[in-house]
Design a protein around this motif. Structure first.
Motif, PDB file in Angstrom:
ATOM      1  N   LYS A 147       0.834  -1.200   0.000  1.00 23.44           N
ATOM      2  CA  LYS A 147       0.000   0.000   0.000  1.00 23.44           C
ATOM      3  C   LYS A 147       0.874   1.259   0.000  1.00 23.44           C
ATOM      4  O   LYS A 147       1.676   1.474   0.900  1.00 23.44           O
ATOM      5  CB  LYS A 147      -0.910  -0.027   1.226  1.00 23.44           C
ATOM      6  N   LEU A 148       0.696   2.098  -1.026  1.00 20.73           N
ATOM      7  CA  LEU A 148       1.419   3.364  -1.127  1.00 20.73           C
ATOM      8  C   LEU A 148       0.524   4.557  -0.795  1.00 20.73           C
ATOM      9  O   LEU A 148       0.997   5.576  -0.319  1.00 20.73           O
ATOM     10  CB  LEU A 148       1.992   3.537  -2.544  1.00 20.73           C
ATOM     11  N   TRP A 149      -0.774   4.411  -1.105  1.00 24.29           N
ATOM     12  CA  TRP A 149      -1.691   5.520  -0.844  1.00 24.29           C
ATOM     13  C   TRP A 149      -1.873   5.713   0.664  1.00 24.29           C
ATOM     14  O   TRP A 149      -1.936   4.749   1.416  1.00 24.29           O
ATOM     15  CB  TRP A 149      -3.036   5.283  -1.540  1.00 24.29           C
ATOM     16  N   LYS A 150      -1.922   6.976   1.065  1.00 24.31           N
ATOM     17  CA  LYS A 150      -2.038   7.288   2.488  1.00 24.31           C
ATOM     18  C   LYS A 150      -3.271   8.111   2.809  1.00 24.31           C
ATOM     19  O   LYS A 150      -3.846   7.968   3.881  1.00 24.31           O
ATOM     20  CB  LYS A 150      -0.772   8.017   2.962  1.00 24.31           C
ATOM     21  N   SER A 151      -3.654   8.980   1.896  1.00 23.89           N
ATOM     22  CA  SER A 151      -4.843   9.796   2.130  1.00 23.89           C
ATOM     23  C   SER A 151      -6.034   9.165   1.422  1.00 23.89           C
ATOM     24  O   SER A 151      -5.873   8.368   0.494  1.00 23.89           O
ATOM     25  CB  SER A 151      -4.624  11.209   1.589  1.00 23.89           C
ATOM     26  N   ILE A 152      -7.240   9.503   1.858  1.00 23.97           N
ATOM     27  CA  ILE A 152      -8.440   9.066   1.157  1.00 23.97           C
ATOM     28  C   ILE A 152      -8.397   9.616  -0.267  1.00 23.97           C
ATOM     29  O   ILE A 152      -8.039  10.764  -0.490  1.00 23.97           O
ATOM     30  CB  ILE A 152      -9.707   9.566   1.887  1.00 23.97           C
ATOM     31  N   PHE A 153      -8.757   8.797  -1.232  1.00 20.57           N
ATOM     32  CA  PHE A 153      -8.673   9.199  -2.634  1.00 20.57           C
ATOM     33  C   PHE A 153      -9.539  10.432  -2.912  1.00 20.57           C
ATOM     34  O   PHE A 153     -10.668  10.535  -2.438  1.00 20.57           O
ATOM     35  CB  PHE A 153      -9.102   8.032  -3.531  1.00 20.57           C
ATOM     36  N   ARG A 154      -8.989  11.356  -3.695  1.00 20.19           N
ATOM     37  CA  ARG A 154      -9.649  12.612  -4.021  1.00 20.19           C
ATOM     38  C   ARG A 154      -9.937  12.638  -5.528  1.00 20.19           C
ATOM     39  O   ARG A 154      -9.449  11.800  -6.293  1.00 20.19           O
ATOM     40  CB  ARG A 154      -8.789  13.803  -3.645  1.00 20.19           C
ATOM     41  N   ASN A 155     -10.709  13.615  -5.962  1.00 20.14           N
ATOM     42  CA  ASN A 155     -10.999  13.774  -7.381  1.00 20.14           C
ATOM     43  C   ASN A 155      -9.805  14.395  -8.105  1.00 20.14           C
ATOM     44  O   ASN A 155      -9.030  15.149  -7.517  1.00 20.14           O
ATOM     45  CB  ASN A 155     -12.239  14.646  -7.581  1.00 20.14           C
ATOM     46  N   PRO A 156      -9.663  14.114  -9.416  1.00 22.61           N
ATOM     47  CA  PRO A 156      -8.522  14.639 -10.159  1.00 22.61           C
ATOM     48  C   PRO A 156      -8.704  16.076 -10.642  1.00 22.61           C
ATOM     49  O   PRO A 156      -7.762  16.674 -11.153  1.00 22.61           O
ATOM     50  CB  PRO A 156      -8.436  13.685 -11.350  1.00 22.61           C
ATOM     51  N   LEU A 157      -9.927  16.616 -10.513  1.00 18.75           N
ATOM     52  CA  LEU A 157     -10.230  17.980 -10.930  1.00 18.75           C
ATOM     53  C   LEU A 157     -10.938  18.711  -9.798  1.00 18.75           C
ATOM     54  O   LEU A 157     -11.584  18.078  -8.941  1.00 18.75           O
ATOM     55  CB  LEU A 157     -11.132  17.976 -12.161  1.00 18.75           C
ATOM     56  N   ASP A 158     -10.859  20.021  -9.812  1.00 16.56           N
ATOM     57  CA  ASP A 158     -11.578  20.808  -8.801  1.00 16.56           C
ATOM     58  C   ASP A 158     -13.081  20.721  -8.999  1.00 16.56           C
ATOM     59  O   ASP A 158     -13.855  20.732  -8.031  1.00 16.56           O
ATOM     60  CB  ASP A 158     -11.128  22.273  -8.857  1.00 16.56           C
ATOM     61  N   LEU A 184     -14.245  13.692 -18.316  1.00 15.83           N
ATOM     62  CA  LEU A 184     -14.615  14.828 -17.477  1.00 15.83           C
ATOM     63  C   LEU A 184     -14.315  16.131 -18.200  1.00 15.83           C
ATOM     64  O   LEU A 184     -13.252  16.276 -18.817  1.00 15.83           O
ATOM     65  CB  LEU A 184     -13.834  14.776 -16.156  1.00 15.83           C
ATOM     66  N   ARG A 185     -15.251  17.064 -18.111  1.00 18.62           N
ATOM     67  CA  ARG A 185     -15.068  18.351 -18.767  1.00 18.62           C
ATOM     68  C   ARG A 185     -13.863  19.080 -18.168  1.00 18.62           C
ATOM     69  O   ARG A 185     -13.757  19.228 -16.945  1.00 18.62           O
ATOM     70  CB  ARG A 185     -16.316  19.203 -18.638  1.00 18.62           C
ATOM     71  N   ALA A 186     -12.953  19.513 -19.062  1.00 17.20           N
ATOM     72  CA  ALA A 186     -11.758  20.242 -18.615  1.00 17.20           C
ATOM     73  C   ALA A 186     -11.175  20.960 -19.820  1.00 17.20           C
ATOM     74  O   ALA A 186     -10.655  20.313 -20.736  1.00 17.20           O
ATOM     75  CB  ALA A 186     -10.735  19.281 -18.017  1.00 17.20           C
ATOM     76  N   LYS A 187     -11.285  22.266 -19.835  1.00 18.21           N
ATOM     77  CA  LYS A 187     -10.726  23.022 -20.955  1.00 18.21           C
ATOM     78  C   LYS A 187      -9.211  22.866 -20.958  1.00 18.21           C
ATOM     79  O   LYS A 187      -8.589  22.523 -19.936  1.00 18.21           O
ATOM     80  CB  LYS A 187     -11.127  24.485 -20.863  1.00 18.21           C
ATOM     81  N   ILE A 188      -8.611  23.105 -22.116  1.00 19.99           N
ATOM     82  CA  ILE A 188      -7.169  22.931 -22.248  1.00 19.99           C
ATOM     83  C   ILE A 188      -6.428  23.766 -21.203  1.00 19.99           C
ATOM     84  O   ILE A 188      -6.710  24.948 -21.010  1.00 19.99           O
ATOM     85  CB  ILE A 188      -6.708  23.326 -23.665  1.00 19.99           C
ATOM     86  N   GLY A 189      -5.501  23.106 -20.506  1.00 19.14           N
ATOM     87  CA  GLY A 189      -4.691  23.794 -19.501  1.00 19.14           C
ATOM     88  C   GLY A 189      -5.211  23.690 -18.087  1.00 19.14           C
ATOM     89  O   GLY A 189      -4.634  24.284 -17.173  1.00 19.14           O
ATOM     90  N   THR A 190      -6.298  22.932 -17.877  1.00 14.58           N
ATOM     91  CA  THR A 190      -6.832  22.758 -16.522  1.00 14.58           C
ATOM     92  C   THR A 190      -5.896  21.857 -15.706  1.00 14.58           C
ATOM     93  O   THR A 190      -5.502  20.785 -16.189  1.00 14.58           O
ATOM     94  CB  THR A 190      -8.232  22.122 -16.568  1.00 14.58           C
ATOM     95  N   PRO A 191      -5.527  22.232 -14.472  1.00 13.76           N
ATOM     96  CA  PRO A 191      -4.641  21.384 -13.661  1.00 13.76           C
ATOM     97  C   PRO A 191      -5.290  20.036 -13.351  1.00 13.76           C
ATOM     98  O   PRO A 191      -6.474  19.954 -13.023  1.00 13.76           O
ATOM     99  CB  PRO A 191      -4.450  22.201 -12.377  1.00 13.76           C
ATOM    100  N   ILE A 192      -4.474  18.982 -13.446  1.00 12.21           N
ATOM    101  CA  ILE A 192      -4.901  17.617 -13.125  1.00 12.21           C
ATOM    102  C   ILE A 192      -4.147  17.180 -11.878  1.00 12.21           C
ATOM    103  O   ILE A 192      -2.911  17.245 -11.829  1.00 12.21           O
ATOM    104  CB  ILE A 192      -4.597  16.646 -14.281  1.00 12.21           C
ATOM    105  N   TYR A 193      -4.874  16.719 -10.863  1.00 11.35           N
ATOM    106  CA  TYR A 193      -4.279  16.315  -9.590  1.00 11.35           C
ATOM    107  C   TYR A 193      -4.255  14.789  -9.466  1.00 11.35           C
ATOM    108  O   TYR A 193      -5.215  14.108  -9.832  1.00 11.35           O
ATOM    109  CB  TYR A 193      -5.084  16.884  -8.418  1.00 11.35           C
ATOM    110  N   VAL A 194      -3.159  14.261  -8.921  1.00  7.77           N
ATOM    111  CA  VAL A 194      -3.119  12.833  -8.646  1.00  7.77           C
ATOM    112  C   VAL A 194      -4.041  12.546  -7.466  1.00  7.77           C
ATOM    113  O   VAL A 194      -4.133  13.329  -6.518  1.00  7.77           O
ATOM    114  CB  VAL A 194      -1.680  12.354  -8.362  1.00  7.77           C
TER     115      VAL A 194
END
Length: 286
Positions: A147-158, A184-194
């Motif tokens: 297991k590498l994940w430590k936090s509860i999984f979050r969404n990749p976009l705001d 998922l809707r995301a205009k070009i250049g939207t930050p993507i979060y792991v």
């Protein structure tokens, strides 16, 4: 109550607490749909493995409890499957889980699948370019990292707005595909979060034919997240990353892409699951 009866009653309660109330659960079958996951609480601290339909499932600790991550592939046959919780070879609990149909729609098109229209030489090049990633994914789910994940999984976009749902089947004139992620809707250049901690399996490098610039992250326990069609990738293979880090920016690259968006996918072992339902299930632990 006599002293003997009182002592026997106390011994019985103590034994049940230590050894469990039942070796085989008589509860009504749980249900889970094709392409979904279920976090199953484990009440045996000594449990070392969980098998679902004969396949080993990830087991993890959260708070003061163990959980099994039951993952059902989008194409898994419906029906009843045994869940077995074990300590070594000793079976601690057995329960039936019913897999129900995900009822995913079909879209019929009057065109050929674009890849199949390429000249043979170009098809071979596409397959060759993707072969290293295919090998990495196969190794990641057969030789799983701890297991590498430590936090509860979050969404990749705001902001989460679905433009193409998980699980639908697109039927071409000569081929068919199942949408194993969500767009998922995301205009070009939207930050993507792991979505959580992990190690990058695939990052900066040559863009893939269908996927375009892509990031793939191994979170351990056989959990893999994928982020496709990016305009820019910020991480390199082998990098350790933390939940919420920006790994790239959304784009519109890749064959058959119609407009800017993020294709987001999750696999648990060999099971392709709905990534948004996966995240919602984990966020129940908060």
């Amino acid at each position: 109550m006599s002293n003997f009866s009182a002592r026997f009653f106390i011994f019985l309660i103590f034994s049940l607490c230590i050894f469990g109330f039942s070796h085989e659960s008589d509860a009504a079958p749980l249900t889970v749909k094709q392409g979904e996951v279920l976090l199953y609480p484990i009440y045996f601290r000594a449990a070392t493995s969980v098998l679902f339909g004969g396949v080993k499932m990830p087991v993890f600790d959260h708070g003061n409890r163990k959980y099994a991550l039951i993952a059902v592939d989008v194409s898994k046959q419906v029906g009843n499957y045994n869940l077995r919780i074990k300590e070594g070879e000793k079976e601690l609990e057995k329960r039936v889980i019913q897999i129900k149909s995900g009822i995913y729609k079909q879209i019929v098109t009057k065109t050929a699948y674009k890849f199949t229209t390429l000249p043979k030489r170009e098809q071979d090049a596409v397959v060759k370019d993707k072969a290293p990633l295919v090998a990495l994914l196969a190794k990641a789910v057969t030789e799983t990292k701890p297991k590498l994940w430590k936090s509860i999984f979050r969404n990749p976009l705001d902001t989460i707005t679905t433009t193409s749902p998980f699980g639908y089947k697109r039927i071409y004139t000569n081929y068919s595909t199942t949408h194993q992620g969500v767009d998922l809707r995301a205009k070009i250049g939207t930050p993507i979060y792991v979505i959580s901690d992990g190690i990058v399996l695939w990052g900066e490098g040559k863009a893939l034919y269908l996927e375009g610039p892509t990031v793939v992250v191994d979170h351990g326990d056989g959990i893999i997240s994928k982020y496709l069609h990016l305009s820019k990738v910020l991480v390199q293979a082998g990098s350790k990353i933390k939940a919420g880090e920006i790994i790239g920016y959304s784009g519109d690259q890749g064959a058959d892409v119609q407009g800017a968006h993020l294709h987001f996918a999750i696999k648990v072992g060999n099971a392709s699951v709905n990534p948004l339902q996966f995240i919602k299930e984990f966020q129940k632990l908060k």
